[in-house]
Design a protein around this motif. Structure first.
Motif, mmCIF file in Angstrom:
data_model
loop_
_atom_site.group_PDB
_atom_site.id
_atom_site.type_symbol
_atom_site.label_atom_id
_atom_site.label_comp_id
_atom_site.label_asym_id
_atom_site.label_seq_id
_atom_site.Cartn_x
_atom_site.Cartn_y
_atom_site.Cartn_z
ATOM 1 N N ASN A 73 -4.200 8.490 -4.139
ATOM 2 C CA ASN A 73 -2.738 8.483 -4.016
ATOM 3 C C ASN A 73 -2.278 8.914 -2.636
ATOM 4 O O ASN A 73 -1.341 8.361 -2.075
ATOM 5 N N GLU A 74 -2.967 9.909 -2.070
ATOM 6 C CA GLU A 74 -2.577 10.349 -0.733
ATOM 7 C C GLU A 74 -2.887 9.265 0.308
ATOM 8 O O GLU A 74 -2.109 9.018 1.221
ATOM 9 N N LEU A 75 -4.033 8.598 0.123
ATOM 10 C CA LEU A 75 -4.369 7.518 1.061
ATOM 11 C C LEU A 75 -3.342 6.384 0.943
ATOM 12 O O LEU A 75 -2.895 5.845 1.958
ATOM 13 N N PHE A 76 -2.950 6.059 -0.297
ATOM 14 C CA PHE A 76 -1.947 4.996 -0.491
ATOM 15 C C PHE A 76 -0.667 5.331 0.279
ATOM 16 O O PHE A 76 -0.069 4.459 0.912
ATOM 17 N N ALA A 77 -0.259 6.598 0.220
ATOM 18 C CA ALA A 77 0.988 6.985 0.907
ATOM 19 C C ALA A 77 0.847 6.764 2.412
ATOM 20 O O ALA A 77 1.769 6.268 3.067
ATOM 21 N N PHE A 78 -0.328 7.072 2.965
ATOM 22 C CA PHE A 78 -0.542 6.857 4.412
ATOM 23 C C PHE A 78 -0.609 5.367 4.744
ATOM 24 O O PHE A 78 -0.142 4.932 5.794
ATOM 25 N N VAL A 79 -1.220 4.599 3.850
ATOM 26 C CA VAL A 79 -1.325 3.152 4.092
ATOM 27 C C VAL A 79 0.081 2.533 4.085
ATOM 28 O O VAL A 79 0.425 1.711 4.931
ATOM 29 N N ALA A 127 -10.637 2.620 -6.587
ATOM 30 C CA ALA A 127 -9.436 2.847 -7.407
ATOM 31 C C ALA A 127 -8.633 1.550 -7.419
ATOM 32 O O ALA A 127 -8.737 0.750 -6.492
ATOM 33 N N PRO A 128 -7.811 1.341 -8.463
ATOM 34 C CA PRO A 128 -6.974 0.129 -8.482
ATOM 35 C C PRO A 128 -5.941 0.189 -7.353
ATOM 36 O O PRO A 128 -5.313 1.230 -7.147
ATOM 37 N N ILE A 129 -5.798 -0.922 -6.632
ATOM 38 C CA ILE A 129 -4.903 -0.939 -5.468
ATOM 39 C C ILE A 129 -3.518 -1.432 -5.897
ATOM 40 O O ILE A 129 -3.402 -2.521 -6.462
ATOM 41 N N PRO A 130 -2.471 -0.650 -5.638
ATOM 42 C CA PRO A 130 -1.117 -1.070 -6.008
ATOM 43 C C PRO A 130 -0.745 -2.397 -5.339
ATOM 44 O O PRO A 130 -1.192 -2.683 -4.219
ATOM 45 N N GLU A 131 0.073 -3.145 -6.044
ATOM 46 C CA GLU A 131 0.511 -4.475 -5.602
ATOM 47 C C GLU A 131 0.980 -4.478 -4.145
ATOM 48 O O GLU A 131 0.584 -5.329 -3.348
ATOM 49 N N ASP A 132 1.824 -3.512 -3.780
ATOM 50 C CA ASP A 132 2.441 -3.531 -2.441
ATOM 51 C C ASP A 132 1.454 -3.157 -1.329
ATOM 52 O O ASP A 132 1.817 -3.203 -0.156
ATOM 53 N N LEU A 133 0.213 -2.787 -1.681
ATOM 54 C CA LEU A 133 -0.762 -2.409 -0.632
ATOM 55 C C LEU A 133 -1.864 -3.457 -0.465
ATOM 56 O O LEU A 133 -2.880 -3.213 0.164
ATOM 57 N N ARG A 134 -1.611 -4.622 -1.019
ATOM 58 C CA ARG A 134 -2.639 -5.672 -0.928
ATOM 59 C C ARG A 134 -2.610 -6.388 0.423
ATOM 60 O O ARG A 134 -3.441 -7.245 0.685
ATOM 61 N N PHE A 135 -1.648 -6.053 1.281
ATOM 62 C CA PHE A 135 -1.607 -6.636 2.634
ATOM 63 C C PHE A 135 -2.811 -6.178 3.447
ATOM 64 O O PHE A 135 -3.170 -6.750 4.467
ATOM 65 N N CYS A 136 -3.426 -5.127 2.950
ATOM 66 C CA CYS A 136 -4.496 -4.470 3.683
ATOM 67 C C CYS A 136 -5.820 -4.888 3.050
ATOM 68 O O CYS A 136 -5.903 -5.077 1.841
ATOM 69 N N GLU A 137 -6.880 -5.066 3.855
ATOM 70 C CA GLU A 137 -8.189 -5.398 3.280
ATOM 71 C C GLU A 137 -8.899 -4.106 2.888
ATOM 72 O O GLU A 137 -9.045 -3.208 3.735
ATOM 73 N N TRP A 138 -9.337 -4.013 1.632
ATOM 74 C CA TRP A 138 -9.909 -2.772 1.108
ATOM 75 C C TRP A 138 -11.429 -2.834 0.988
ATOM 76 O O TRP A 138 -11.983 -3.871 0.609
#
Ligand code: NDP
Ligand code: MG
Length: 378
Positions: A40-46, A60-71
């Protein structure tokens, strides 16, 4: 515009680096961020820094709005992220030997390595420095003492001696008996710095200063006997350099890691870090004392390991990482940490370390022997 990857972005160093970078949005572009399990903290930084690549060791499951990034996920997420992003700079702020492969990958693909992860040098110092020299990639210290020394050496003259200062940790004034029974809560109450759990325990055992003697040996090419340690409880003088004429140069400042982080980020230019200036009128008297190796044997153990060679430093570090983790889980006493490190160090036969695989094998062996001892103590 410098492109930068922050490995260990959710940690104490990682978050302070992002704080400095946010103050200089026009100068840096964060292209990659990684963490271990704090999704969750990484998501906030992303969300905020919008890197092109991100990594989590624990998937971890990647939230919809963070899929612009390659994981990337898994133990080698850091290396994958670096190889994909190929940033100018990598800030290596993972904790422990787990960060060594990332440092090696950063030397392969980046222009500069900003190094906080001291355990990478303790376990792979010769290999890391060789690779850095072969590729002509500078390693810029982030650790405050090494940054202080690096700053004092900007004149280009050869030092005669390096003097590392140490706060003395949370138990500096405690008796030998009381130290043995210190609790996790006692130990995590560091007097001057706010840092991650592992390094805060290392400060209390003074293993941190032992690791830093080794780090200084590799970064500055100085022999063990030319690296002194002084306890300086105020953490105002961050370290000193002595020259052949008897002069000492020191770097002073408030205890705020954003100062050494910004020095590495901006080098050779200085930039605003967000840290308050040091007020010499109110910082109180500055005092210095010799470290007490009776009450804090880890500093002596680290010096012994450095003199013995890479195999001993790897074994010592592996035993220490295992023992510190067990202490933080309330499985062993504080006093047991130094005992376990000493027993593993004394029982490890010399072995030649010539590649990174040798480092991992030696680490694994030391760690599993330490865990057997820990199991017997529970
Ligand atoms: P923290 O425990 O605060 O943070 C560690 C960071 O590394 C977290 O982001 C953690 O992720 C991440 N991490 C751990 N393992 C992995 C892995 N295998 N791959 C990717 N990320 C990983 O530590 P600190 O910031 O305090 O320390 C980091 C390094 O810097 C240490 O080597 C320490 O000795 C050194 N250092 C720290 C100083 C400080 O002031 N804190 C000062 C000088 C040196 P997650 O949050 O998900 O667990
Ligand atoms: Mg330090």
């Amino acid at each position: 515009m410098r492109e930068i990857a922050i490995l260990g972005a959710t940690g104490s160093i990682g978050t302070q680096a992002l704080d400095v970078i946010a103050r200089h949005a026009g100068d840096f572009r964060v292209t990659a961020l990684t963490a271990h399990s704090n999704a969750n903290e990484l998501f906030a930084f992303v969300r905020r820094f919008r890197p092109r690549f991100a990594g989590l060791v624990r998937e971890a499951p990647i939230p919809e709005d963070l899929r612009f990034c390659e994981w990337f996920f898994g133990e080698d997420a850091n290396e994958h992220v670096l190889r994909a992003a190929k940033p100018h700079d990598a800030l290596c702020a993972v904790v422990g030997i787990a960060g060594l492969p990332a440092v090696m990958a950063a030397l392969e693909v980046c222009g500069r390595v900003l190094l906080a992860n001291k355990e990478a040098l303790v376990t792979g110092g010769a290999l890391v420095m060789e690779e850095a020299a072969r590729r002509g990639v500078p390693i810029l210290p982030v650790d405050s003492e090494h940054s202080a020394i690096f700053q004092c050496l900007q004149g280009g003259q050869e030092p005669r001696r390096l003097i590392l200062t140490a706060s003395g940790g949370a138990l500096r004034t405690w008796s030998r008996e009381a130290i043995q029974r210190a609790t996790v809560q006692d130990v995590l109450r560091h007097p001057t710095w706010r840092m991650g759990g592992k390094i805060t325990v290392d400060c209390a055992t003074m293993m941190n200063k032992g690791l830093e003697v080794i780090e200084a040996h590799y970064l500055f090419g100085m022999p063990e006997e030319a690296i002194s340690v002084l306890v300086h409880p105020q953490s105002v003088v961050h370290s000193l350099v002595e020259f052949v004429d008897g002069s000492l140069l020191a770097q002073l400042g408030v205890a705020d890691m954003r100062v050494p982080i910004s020095y590495a980020l901006g080098y050779p230019r200085r930039m605003e870090s967000g840290a308050a200036p040091l007020d010499l009128l109110s910082c109180g008297p500055l005092t210095f004392e010799a470290p007490d190796e009776e009450r804090f044997p880890c500093l002596r153990l680290a010096r012994e390991a450095l003199r013995a060679g890479p195999y001993a430093m790897i074994a010592m570090n592996g035993a220490n990482e295992a023992a510190v983790a067990a202490f933080l889980e309330n499985r062993i006493s504080f006093g047991a940490i130094a005992n376990i490190v000493e027993q593993i160090l004394d029982s490890t036969p010399p072995e030649r370390i010539s590649c990174v695989e040798d480092v991992y094998r030696m680490d694994k062996g030391a760690r599993s022997r330490a865990n057997v001892k820990i199991g017997r103590m529970e």
